[in-house]
Design a protein around this motif. Structure first.
Motif, PDB file in Angstrom:
ATOM      1  N   ASP A 198      19.652  24.709 -24.763  1.00 20.53           N
ATOM      2  CA  ASP A 198      19.567  23.870 -25.969  1.00 20.53           C
ATOM      3  C   ASP A 198      20.843  23.061 -26.132  1.00 20.53           C
ATOM      4  O   ASP A 198      20.810  21.877 -26.469  1.00 20.53           O
ATOM      5  CB  ASP A 198      19.408  24.740 -27.231  1.00 20.53           C
ATOM      6  N   ASP A 199      21.974  23.725 -25.945  1.00 16.52           N
ATOM      7  CA  ASP A 199      23.267  23.086 -26.210  1.00 16.52           C
ATOM      8  C   ASP A 199      23.694  22.097 -25.123  1.00 16.52           C
ATOM      9  O   ASP A 199      24.232  21.026 -25.429  1.00 16.52           O
ATOM     10  CB  ASP A 199      24.373  24.157 -26.331  1.00 16.52           C
ATOM     11  N   ALA A 200      23.482  22.507 -23.864  1.00 14.34           N
ATOM     12  CA  ALA A 200      24.075  21.774 -22.734  1.00 14.34           C
ATOM     13  C   ALA A 200      23.799  20.263 -22.753  1.00 14.34           C
ATOM     14  O   ALA A 200      24.734  19.467 -22.613  1.00 14.34           O
ATOM     15  CB  ALA A 200      23.634  22.400 -21.423  1.00 14.34           C
ATOM     16  N   PRO A 201      22.538  19.817 -22.969  1.00 17.01           N
ATOM     17  CA  PRO A 201      22.299  18.374 -22.892  1.00 17.01           C
ATOM     18  C   PRO A 201      23.037  17.580 -23.971  1.00 17.01           C
ATOM     19  O   PRO A 201      23.334  16.408 -23.772  1.00 17.01           O
ATOM     20  CB  PRO A 201      20.780  18.237 -23.110  1.00 17.01           C
ATOM     21  N   PHE A 202      23.327  18.215 -25.095  1.00 18.68           N
ATOM     22  CA  PHE A 202      23.920  17.462 -26.215  1.00 18.68           C
ATOM     23  C   PHE A 202      25.440  17.562 -26.262  1.00 18.68           C
ATOM     24  O   PHE A 202      26.118  16.708 -26.810  1.00 18.68           O
ATOM     25  CB  PHE A 202      23.301  17.907 -27.543  1.00 18.68           C
ATOM     26  N   PHE A 203      25.978  18.651 -25.696  1.00 20.24           N
ATOM     27  CA  PHE A 203      27.438  18.818 -25.704  1.00 20.24           C
ATOM     28  C   PHE A 203      28.042  18.612 -24.315  1.00 20.24           C
ATOM     29  O   PHE A 203      29.250  18.681 -24.151  1.00 20.24           O
ATOM     30  CB  PHE A 203      27.802  20.205 -26.249  1.00 20.24           C
ATOM     31  N   GLY A 204      27.177  18.411 -23.323  1.00 16.84           N
ATOM     32  CA  GLY A 204      27.682  18.147 -21.967  1.00 16.84           C
ATOM     33  C   GLY A 204      28.224  19.384 -21.263  1.00 16.84           C
ATOM     34  O   GLY A 204      28.977  19.241 -20.298  1.00 16.84           O
ATOM     35  N   ASP A 205      27.848  20.602 -21.734  1.00 12.33           N
ATOM     36  CA  ASP A 205      28.341  21.824 -21.071  1.00 12.33           C
ATOM     37  C   ASP A 205      27.715  21.926 -19.683  1.00 12.33           C
ATOM     38  O   ASP A 205      26.503  21.806 -19.535  1.00 12.33           O
ATOM     39  CB  ASP A 205      27.933  23.081 -21.870  1.00 12.33           C
ATOM     40  N   ARG A 206      28.552  22.175 -18.673  1.00  9.02           N
ATOM     41  CA  ARG A 206      28.012  22.309 -17.316  1.00  9.02           C
ATOM     42  C   ARG A 206      27.777  23.770 -16.946  1.00  9.02           C
ATOM     43  O   ARG A 206      27.139  24.064 -15.936  1.00  9.02           O
ATOM     44  CB  ARG A 206      28.934  21.619 -16.310  1.00  9.02           C
ATOM     45  N   SER A 207      28.268  24.702 -17.777  1.00  5.62           N
ATOM     46  CA  SER A 207      28.063  26.131 -17.508  1.00  5.62           C
ATOM     47  C   SER A 207      28.153  26.885 -18.834  1.00  5.62           C
ATOM     48  O   SER A 207      28.731  26.375 -19.804  1.00  5.62           O
ATOM     49  CB  SER A 207      29.160  26.641 -16.573  1.00  5.62           C
ATOM     50  N   PRO A 208      27.621  28.119 -18.887  1.00  4.92           N
ATOM     51  CA  PRO A 208      27.762  28.928 -20.117  1.00  4.92           C
ATOM     52  C   PRO A 208      29.230  29.167 -20.471  1.00  4.92           C
ATOM     53  O   PRO A 208      29.577  29.267 -21.650  1.00  4.92           O
ATOM     54  CB  PRO A 208      27.057  30.244 -19.759  1.00  4.92           C
TER      55      PRO A 208
END
Ligand code: ADP
Length: 304
Positions: free
Chosen positions: A202-212
């Motif tokens: 959920d978070d990755a696409p909006f915050f640009g996280d590439r890993s947990p």
């Protein structure tokens, strides 16, 4: 519970909706659900009698609002703090099955729950007596911005006075006016929370996280005390800043319905932490609970 001991208070803040499912031959089944209710449900299942679990929301004065209250009370979730707003109605959604997938259509723009933080005194009273408070990105998304800021300020005060404040970003872009507002409010909410429980996908696409790991670092940097990143069948990443572990989750061969997995995880995790378990033990218990939930149809199961 020893005589004379104070009952502890768990408060979940958000929106519960009327759910219509089934729909074959025009026949629908009515139920009640919502992310923060689901988490309260599993916290209730796992906390002992020394805890009161209450839902903080607003409903209308119609028959469906009354049925919702009866449902909550009938399942051990206290409605003593629920505000009844004359003339308003609860939000509603219909689940539609298509090619094995579940689609959700919502009618919630004008729901009573959007007014849940309008009574500042009631909000302050309820939160100041709570030992643990849970809320989500959906709770924030449905409020007008002034009320949202007020809610965050009240929760920050509660954390400073010693309450555990837990937050699931539960990213739902459709509920926000724009993505940058969503990112800004979610980050602010994490900064005032003791525990943040995001879902990586959920978070990755909006915050640009590439890993947990990046999701964890981002929330710890914002000011969260403890971060637990759920990631479907992949390992859960738990970090308090001092400890940082990846825990594999229980394997599930046949996922029947993944609705509510994250909410169930959160409820079980928080209950375990509130009972004094370490983050790692709590995450194991939470993933077992989530695994159970996804083997059943529907978000709320009684056999916990
Ligand atoms: P959400 O329900 O918020 O989308 P996830 O899909 O990450 O969150 O699921 C929450 C938790 O449910 C996971 O951390 C895991 O413990 C469990 N879970 C979800 N999907 C599976 C799966 N396919 N197999 C095993 N466990 C799962």
């Amino acid at each position: 519970m020893p005589t004379g001991a104070r009952r502890l208070n768990f408060l979940s803040i958000g929106e519960c909706m009327v759910e219509l499912s089934g729909g074959g031959e025009g026949l629908f089944r009515m139920g009640f659900a919502g992310d923060t209710l689901n988490t309260a449900w599993y916290a209730r299942a796992r906390l002992g009698d020394n805890w009161d679990v209450a839902y903080f929301t607003a409903v209308g004065d119609d028959r469906y609002s009354r049925a919702m209250m009866e449902f909550l009370d009938g399942n051990g979730i206290s409605t003593r703090l629920v505000q009844v707003i004359p003339g308003k109605r609860p939000g509603l959604y219909i689940i539609h099955q298509e090619a094995g997938d579940r689609h959700f259509t919502y009618w919630r723009d004008n729901s009573a729950a959007r007014l849940l933080a309008d009574d500042a005194e009631h909000l302050l009273n309820a939160t100041s007596k709570a030992d643990a408070i849970y809320f989500s990105g959906i709770t924030l998304a449905i409020l007008k911005s002034a009320r949202r800021e007020e809610l965050l300020a009240v929760l920050e005060g509660a954390r400073q006075k010693g309450a555990l404040v837990a937050f699931d970003p539960n990213i739902r872009p459709a509920l926000w006016p724009d993505v940058s507002a969503m990112r800004q409010v979610i980050t602010e909410a994490a900064s005032i929370s003791s525990i943040v429980l995001p879902t990586f996908n959920d978070d990755a696409p909006f915050f640009g996280d590439r890993s947990p790991e990046q999701t964890v670092s981002r929330y710890l940097a914002a000011g969260a005390g403890e971060v637990v990143v759920k990631n479907g069948p992949n390992p859960v990443h738990v970090s308090t800043g001092h400890i940082s572990v990846f825990l594999s989750v229980e394997e599930v061969d046949q996922v029947v319905d993944a609705t509510g997995a994250g909410d169930a995880f959160n409820g079980a995790y928080l209950a375990a932490r509130l009972r004094g378990e370490e983050p790692e033990t709590a995450a194991r218990a939470a993933s077992r609970m989530a695994a159970k939930v996804i083997r059943h149809q529907g978000a709320l199961i009684s056999d916990t």
